[in-house]
Structure formats: C-alpha cells, structure tokens
Design a protein around this motif. Structure first.
Motif, mmCIF file in Angstrom:
data_model
loop_
_atom_site.group_PDB
_atom_site.id
_atom_site.type_symbol
_atom_site.label_atom_id
_atom_site.label_comp_id
_atom_site.label_asym_id
_atom_site.label_seq_id
_atom_site.Cartn_x
_atom_site.Cartn_y
_atom_site.Cartn_z
ATOM 1 N N GLY A 106 20.293 -14.900 7.871
ATOM 2 C CA GLY A 106 20.516 -15.995 8.339
ATOM 3 C C GLY A 106 21.957 -16.722 8.295
ATOM 4 O O GLY A 106 22.624 -16.922 8.824
ATOM 5 N N THR A 109 24.813 -14.160 10.114
ATOM 6 C CA THR A 109 24.194 -13.947 11.376
ATOM 7 C C THR A 109 25.086 -14.681 12.059
ATOM 8 O O THR A 109 25.773 -14.940 12.854
ATOM 9 N N GLY A 110 25.080 -16.598 11.587
ATOM 10 C CA GLY A 110 25.819 -17.015 11.496
ATOM 11 C C GLY A 110 26.836 -17.709 11.265
ATOM 12 O O GLY A 110 27.842 -18.078 12.354
ATOM 13 N N HIS A 113 28.750 -14.890 13.625
ATOM 14 C CA HIS A 113 28.580 -15.834 15.675
ATOM 15 C C HIS A 113 29.480 -16.790 15.400
ATOM 16 O O HIS A 113 29.892 -17.075 16.805
ATOM 17 N N THR A 247 23.750 -23.543 10.727
ATOM 18 C CA THR A 247 23.991 -22.041 11.909
ATOM 19 C C THR A 247 22.947 -20.901 10.784
ATOM 20 O O THR A 247 21.879 -20.425 10.881
ATOM 21 N N TYR A 251 19.112 -19.059 12.074
ATOM 22 C CA TYR A 251 18.981 -18.000 12.319
ATOM 23 C C TYR A 251 18.196 -17.067 11.347
ATOM 24 O O TYR A 251 17.231 -16.057 11.247
ATOM 25 N N ARG A 254 15.049 -17.629 13.100
ATOM 26 C CA ARG A 254 14.942 -16.434 14.163
ATOM 27 C C ARG A 254 14.418 -14.569 13.531
ATOM 28 O O ARG A 254 12.584 -14.730 13.335
ATOM 29 N N THR A 255 15.059 -14.818 12.170
ATOM 30 C CA THR A 255 14.545 -13.161 11.551
ATOM 31 C C THR A 255 13.188 -13.688 10.971
ATOM 32 O O THR A 255 12.383 -12.641 11.558
ATOM 33 N N VAL A 267 18.309 -16.886 20.873
ATOM 34 C CA VAL A 267 19.034 -18.505 20.656
ATOM 35 C C VAL A 267 19.662 -18.898 21.563
ATOM 36 O O VAL A 267 19.229 -20.253 21.629
ATOM 37 N N ASP A 271 21.546 -23.769 18.916
ATOM 38 C CA ASP A 271 22.777 -23.860 17.740
ATOM 39 C C ASP A 271 23.229 -25.264 17.973
ATOM 40 O O ASP A 271 23.006 -25.993 17.450
#
Length: 281
Positions: A106, A109-110, A113, A247, A251, A254-255, A267, A271
């Motif tokens: 998480g 990935t954030g 991004h 973020t 994330y 999401r995982t 997403v 965000d």
C-alpha cells in the motif's frame, strides 16, 4: 455471493475503510458489507476475536493496536506477514484464517503513483522516522523495491535495531537518534514519518525539526487525519515535495480486497475522492 468483511482495532469509529470497500464492492459488481468491530483494550482479546470469527466473515482488516497481537489468533501467516511480523489483513482459506500484510505494498504503490521518479534510482537515501508496526512494513516494502540505503531514527534504539535486522545483504541501514536525524536531514531524498504524532487531536505536534530539510527532498507522513499534518505543512514551507498518508490507506485496502474476492478493482479517481473527504472532515 454476499461478502461479509470487516475491521478490528481501537479506536475505529471514524475509519474510512467502510467507505473505501463499499466503493470497491460497487466497482467489482459484488454484494456485501464491511463492518467495524471495535475491541477496547480492556476487553478479553482472544474471546472477542472468536466472536468476530463467528460472524461468518470472508475476511477482515486489522489496525492499531492489534497488528501483532492478532497473530496468535490465526492459523498461519503468508510470507510477507511472517517477514514483517505484523498482520493487517486476515483471509479465510479452506476453513483456516491466514494472516497477510498489505501495508507494505500500500505504501510503495501510493508513493510510486505520485513520485515514480524516485524508484528510478534505488541508491536514493531514505530516512524512516519511528519504529513501530507501520515502519516495519514500509521498511520491508522499500527494501523489496530495491532501495539500498534506508536509515531508521527512533527514540528507542532497540526497536529500530529490530527493524534493521530485516535488512538484506545489499541494504545498508544505520540506526540513529532523532537528534541525529534532524542534523542529517539534508542528505535524505525521502523522509517518511511513520508514527501517529500529529494525528488528531494533537495536530500541532511534530516529531523532529525540519530546519535542515533540503528543498529537493520528498517528505511523506502516514498520518491522514488531518491530511495536511503539521509535519507536511512545515515541509512544504521549506520547498520540499509532500506525500499524503491517505494513499497508503487506499492502496493497502485495494490489495486486501483482491485477496478476499480475487477481483482487481481500478482506483480511478478514488485517490482524489478520499483526499476531499479527509479535507472536509
């Protein structure tokens, strides 16, 4: 199928996880709900977890202060949770509860991004402030991304040394004091504040002075209530780039959702939606 999901922790009544997962369920075209199971520290934890399991859940998240304590209540851990020593997601597989950790992915990935360029140079110098469960996950994630210089600053040196022990042979880590961190701040490309200092209601608190901060640095704070912490506010005044804590929340969720449902969800603009919700809270 009607998914039953949830969150355990304390306090959690203001959690935005129900909103996030309802958005994911909608995007995936699934039915379900996401419930809060607040367990006060004076309650018998194991008994409360048994009660949660009897709710016929498909999976649940775990937040502070139970990310380590939950381990003894689970049947097994995945590779990441075992390495990190903390669980934030529990998944039911073949009648057994498996502990997972999605915090690390998480966070990375954030960050990727919003600041993909830093991942193009794995020799970037990184400072983690704090040595709790979140710091363990973030250290692990940055290490998996190949970063080779990750220092840890903390009040209690032994806690930081326990995280440094996770380092691979090509990862160089120094454990330093908070005062040393203040003095050396200009040498770091990424500074990550991993404690709860500055969280509501103590919004004026900061863990270190940013007087020596270099304007080319990225400053990250995992606190997201308030979104623009005093730490980030001071960093922006020094000209640094800032990375908001929401973020990581988005994330990692999401995982976790993918682990529970085997559905990958976009997403998209969540965000920005989550950012607006936090700014209005």
């Amino acid at each position: 199928m009607n998914y039953r999901l949830g969150l355990i922790g304390f306090p959690i009544q203001q959690s935005l996880s129900p909103w996030i997962h309802q958005q994911f369920l909608k995007q995936a075209g699934l039915e379900g709900d996401y419930c809060l199971f607040e367990i006060a520290p004076d309650r018998p934890f194991e008994k409360e977890i048994s009660r949660v399991k009897n709710e016929q859940l498909d999976g649940f998240n775990v937040t502070v202060p139970y990310k380590k304590r939950i381990i003894d209540c689970l049947d097994d851990l995945d590779e990441d949770a075992r390495a990190i020593g903390a669980v934030n997601t529990a998944v039911q597989r073949n009648g057994k509860w498996i502990g997972c950790n999605t915090d690390w992915i998480g966070y990375t990935t954030g960050l990727k991004h919003h600041y993909p360029s830093i991942f193009q140079n794995t020799t970037s110098s990184i400072l983690l402030i704090g040595a709790g469960g979140a710091a363990r996950g973030i250290f692990y994630g940055l290490m998996k991304e190949g970063f080779t210089r990750i220092d840890i600053a903390n009040r209690t040196q032994s806690s930081a040394e326990a995280i440094a022990a996770l380092a691979r042979t090509n990862t160089h880590t120094s454990v330093i004091t908070l005062q040393e961190a203040e003095n050396r701040l200009a040498q770091y490309d990424l500074i990550v504040q991993t404690t709860n200092i500055g969280m509501k209601p103590n919004v004026t608190d900061t863990i270190i002075s940013l007087e020596q901060l270099h304007e080319d640095s990225i400053v990250s704070d995992i606190v997201y209530q308030p979104l623009n912490t005093e730490f980030l506010h001071q960093a922006s005044q020094k000209g640094a780039s800032i990375h908001y804590g929401h973020t990581m929340l988005l994330y990692q969720a999401r995982t976790a959702f993918e682990l529970w449902t085997s559905k990958q969800v976009p997403v998209d603009d969540m965000d920005e939606q989550l950012k607006r919700k936090l700014e209005g809270s």
